[in-house]
Design an enzyme around this catalytic site. Structure first.
Site, PDB file in Angstrom:
ATOM      1  N   THR A   1     -43.223 -48.681 -18.871  1.00 48.09           N
ATOM      2  CA  THR A   1     -43.573 -50.045 -18.471  1.00 48.09           C
ATOM      3  C   THR A   1     -42.446 -50.668 -17.656  1.00 48.09           C
ATOM      4  O   THR A   1     -42.688 -51.319 -16.632  1.00 48.09           O
ATOM      5  CB  THR A   1     -43.865 -50.919 -19.707  1.00 48.09           C
ATOM      6  OG1 THR A   1     -44.932 -50.340 -20.460  1.00 48.09           O
ATOM      7  CG2 THR A   1     -44.255 -52.332 -19.297  1.00 48.09           C
TER       8      THR A   1
ATOM      9  N   TRP B   1     -42.299 -48.877 -14.251  1.00 44.54           N
ATOM     10  CA  TRP B   1     -43.428 -49.254 -13.395  1.00 44.54           C
ATOM     11  C   TRP B   1     -43.120 -50.510 -12.595  1.00 44.54           C
ATOM     12  O   TRP B   1     -43.531 -50.647 -11.439  1.00 44.54           O
ATOM     13  CB  TRP B   1     -44.672 -49.479 -14.248  1.00 44.54           C
ATOM     14  CG  TRP B   1     -45.900 -49.830 -13.455  1.00 44.54           C
ATOM     15  CD1 TRP B   1     -46.792 -48.954 -12.882  1.00 44.54           C
ATOM     16  CD2 TRP B   1     -46.385 -51.146 -13.135  1.00 44.54           C
ATOM     17  NE1 TRP B   1     -47.783 -49.649 -12.234  1.00 44.54           N
ATOM     18  CE2 TRP B   1     -47.562 -50.995 -12.381  1.00 44.54           C
ATOM     19  CE3 TRP B   1     -45.928 -52.432 -13.423  1.00 44.54           C
ATOM     20  CZ2 TRP B   1     -48.292 -52.085 -11.908  1.00 44.54           C
ATOM     21  CZ3 TRP B   1     -46.661 -53.517 -12.955  1.00 44.54           C
ATOM     22  CH2 TRP B   1     -47.823 -53.341 -12.208  1.00 44.54           C
ATOM     23  N   HIS B   2     -42.367 -51.434 -13.195  1.00 46.69           N
ATOM     24  CA  HIS B   2     -42.123 -52.716 -12.547  1.00 46.69           C
ATOM     25  C   HIS B   2     -41.090 -52.644 -11.430  1.00 46.69           C
ATOM     26  O   HIS B   2     -41.055 -53.543 -10.584  1.00 46.69           O
ATOM     27  CB  HIS B   2     -41.697 -53.758 -13.585  1.00 46.69           C
ATOM     28  CG  HIS B   2     -42.852 -54.312 -14.366  1.00 46.69           C
ATOM     29  ND1 HIS B   2     -43.305 -53.728 -15.537  1.00 46.69           N
ATOM     30  CD2 HIS B   2     -43.657 -55.375 -14.143  1.00 46.69           C
ATOM     31  CE1 HIS B   2     -44.331 -54.424 -15.995  1.00 46.69           C
ATOM     32  NE2 HIS B   2     -44.569 -55.423 -15.168  1.00 46.69           N
ATOM     33  N   GLY B   3     -40.239 -51.638 -11.406  1.00 45.33           N
ATOM     34  CA  GLY B   3     -39.282 -51.580 -10.316  1.00 45.33           C
ATOM     35  C   GLY B   3     -38.220 -50.514 -10.499  1.00 45.33           C
ATOM     36  O   GLY B   3     -37.994 -50.023 -11.610  1.00 45.33           O
TER      37      GLY B   3
END
Length: 484
Positions: free
Chosen positions: A329, A332-334
């Site tokens: 997670t 996934w965001h950066g």
């Protein structure tokens, strides 16, 4: 092209909507229109990557077709090797999709860290991240996996797969739409006046959240974070900046989800809700049931449950499953260590909440909500900061650990200039406005109900023109999803 832009509001969207209803005699024609309009929408800002999107569509159409063949053969002959071939196809599908995601999103991050760790002089290429690549990659994976599981039939028409993956309302900012929830709608949805009117209202509400609240909070947050990077800030100013970003990211993200859901309804599609007032949560576990619901559900159904979820007998395996999900997670965001740490922070807090069964306790609800917001706010500081050093410096300033002053003139300026935006943002981040709205619409007095029903469209129309006036005069309108 952003939803909150004059080009989208007065050129692209009206033309597509009018043509869509002119083609109401043919669902195929409407779907083709939406597909090519979605490609144009993406090409407007990402022309160089339109071939990448098309490659994803064509490849995943083929993967879906193959896994359905192998799944049906497997069902016919339990002792055959078709299960193995289905699994091999799924592996190649994941490698195909994730390789693009890795190259465009994480390759330079990996090279930078190798260069720093080994003290080498590697050439770091300048790779521009395609907009929405994380969203359409996850949707493509879910399509093929749903077909492999038998939850949805394979779509033989690549244009329909393309419409699912590239549909412009949710292409660049979500929500992540599951194929098994939309497969039937692609062919046989109903476009009604009720859906059109509700969709218009939902879109205007989202536009207002983005333009009138999120963008104003962005001015405060961006200025204070830049100031923190350059010099020392006071405790009060650091807290104002962190709270501003906490409000900005909620209203920005939920606004795009509202607009996407509204646009979908106008074209006859019904998307699942993506936010449910997360800032009233009594625990971080509950927060993630309410925040970015489509992403949480995706990881739960495609990562957590396949690993065994929480039903495994070995507690260590359950902890491992949670850790994998939260690391992914964060990633996934950066592509930055701050996202890794943010994911690990969520894992640690949720693990402790599960260990002490926090969700089962019913006392001290107010204190639990305050403490949850405190933890979430700290997490957003990590999320927003450019690197771990700046994140640590910012958090230190929040608690006066850098011997910084308690209050400063800049803090007073921001409070005087933006206090009304803070109050409105805090109120609308709770269900107060929704509950008042429902109370008025379903009031025992029919006179009040009728008066509210008559006034509501005009109020939204006024809000729409106020939003447009902000956009026309060129007010600050950042796009927060470039990392995704």
């Amino acid at each position: 092209m952003l939803f909150s832009s004059v080009i989208f509001l007065f050129y692209f969207f009206p033309i597509v909507l009018i043509l869509y209803y002119l083609l109401s005699f043919s669902r195929l024609a409407q779907n083709m229109l939406l597909f090519f309009a979605s490609l144009f929408f993406y090409a407007w800002g990402e022309l160089r990557y339109i071939l990448l999107l098309l490659a994803s569509i064509l490849a995943n159409t083929l993967f879906g077709y193959l896994v359905e063949i192998f799944r049906k053969k497997e069902e016919e002959d339990k002792n055959s090797d078709y299960k193995k071939w289905k699994q091999i196809t799924l592996v190649f599908m994941c490698l195909f999709n994730l390789s693009f995601l890795f190259y465009y999103k994480y390759f330079t991050f990996v090279l930078k860290n190798i260069s720093q760790f080994w003290d080498t002089d590697l050439v770091i290429p300048q790779i521009i991240l395609p907009l929405g690549i994380s969203f359409f990659t996850f949707q493509a994976i879910s399509y093929v996996v749903d077909v492999a599981r038998g939850d949805a039939p394979a779509q033989k028409n690549p244009f329909y797969v393309g419409l699912y993956i590239a549909f412009f309302p949710q292409l660049i900012a979500g929500p992540i739409v599951r194929y098994n929830s939309i497969a039937e709608q692609i062919k046989s949805r109903r476009s009604t006046w009720d859906k059109l009117s509700v969709g218009c209202c939902r879109f205007v509400i989202g536009l207002a959240k983005k333009t009138l609240i999120a963008n104003q909070m962005a001015i405060v947050a961006d200025h204070i974070y830049r100031l923190n990077n350059a010099t020392e800030v006071s405790v009060a100013l650091a807290w104002i900046g962190s709270i501003a970003y906490t409000l900005q990211i909620y209203f920005d993200f939920s606004a795009y989800s509202d607009m996407a859901i509204g646009l979908g309804l106008m074209f006859g599609f019904k998307f699942e809700e993506n936010f449910n007032y997360p800032y009233i949560s009594k625990s971080v576990t509950e927060f993630w049931r309410r925040w970015h619901i489509s992403l949480t559900t995706w990881f739960k159904d495609y990562v957590y449950f396949p690993l065994g979820g929480s039903r495994v007998e070995n507690k260590d395996i359950m902890i491992r499953n949670m850790l994998v999900v939260w690391v992914l997670t964060g990633v996934w965001h950066g592509a930055e260590w701050t996202f890794w740490m943010w994911g690990l922070l969520n894992f640690a807090v949720i693990f402790l909440e599960r260990l002490f069964e926090v969700d089962k306790k019913s006392h001290n609800i107010f204190l639990r909500r305050v403490f949850t917001l405190f933890l979430v706010n700290l997490g957003w500081v990590l999320f927003r900061s450019e690197n771990l050093l700046l994140a640590g410096n910012y958090i230190s300033n929040m608690f006066g650990l850098n011997q910084n002053q308690l209050y400063s003139a800049e803090a007073g300026v921001f409070l005087r200039e933006y206090w009304i935006y803070f109050i409105v943002a805090i109120l609308f981040s709770t269900p107060i406005a929704r509950n008042m709205n429902q109370h008025l619409f379903y009031h025992p007095s029919k006179v009040i109900t009728k008066l509210v029903s008559m006034c509501y469209p005009f109020v939204l129309l006024i809000i729409f023109f106020v939003c447009v006036s902000f956009l026309v005069k060129g007010s600050y309108n950042p796009f927060i999803y470039f990392n995704f």
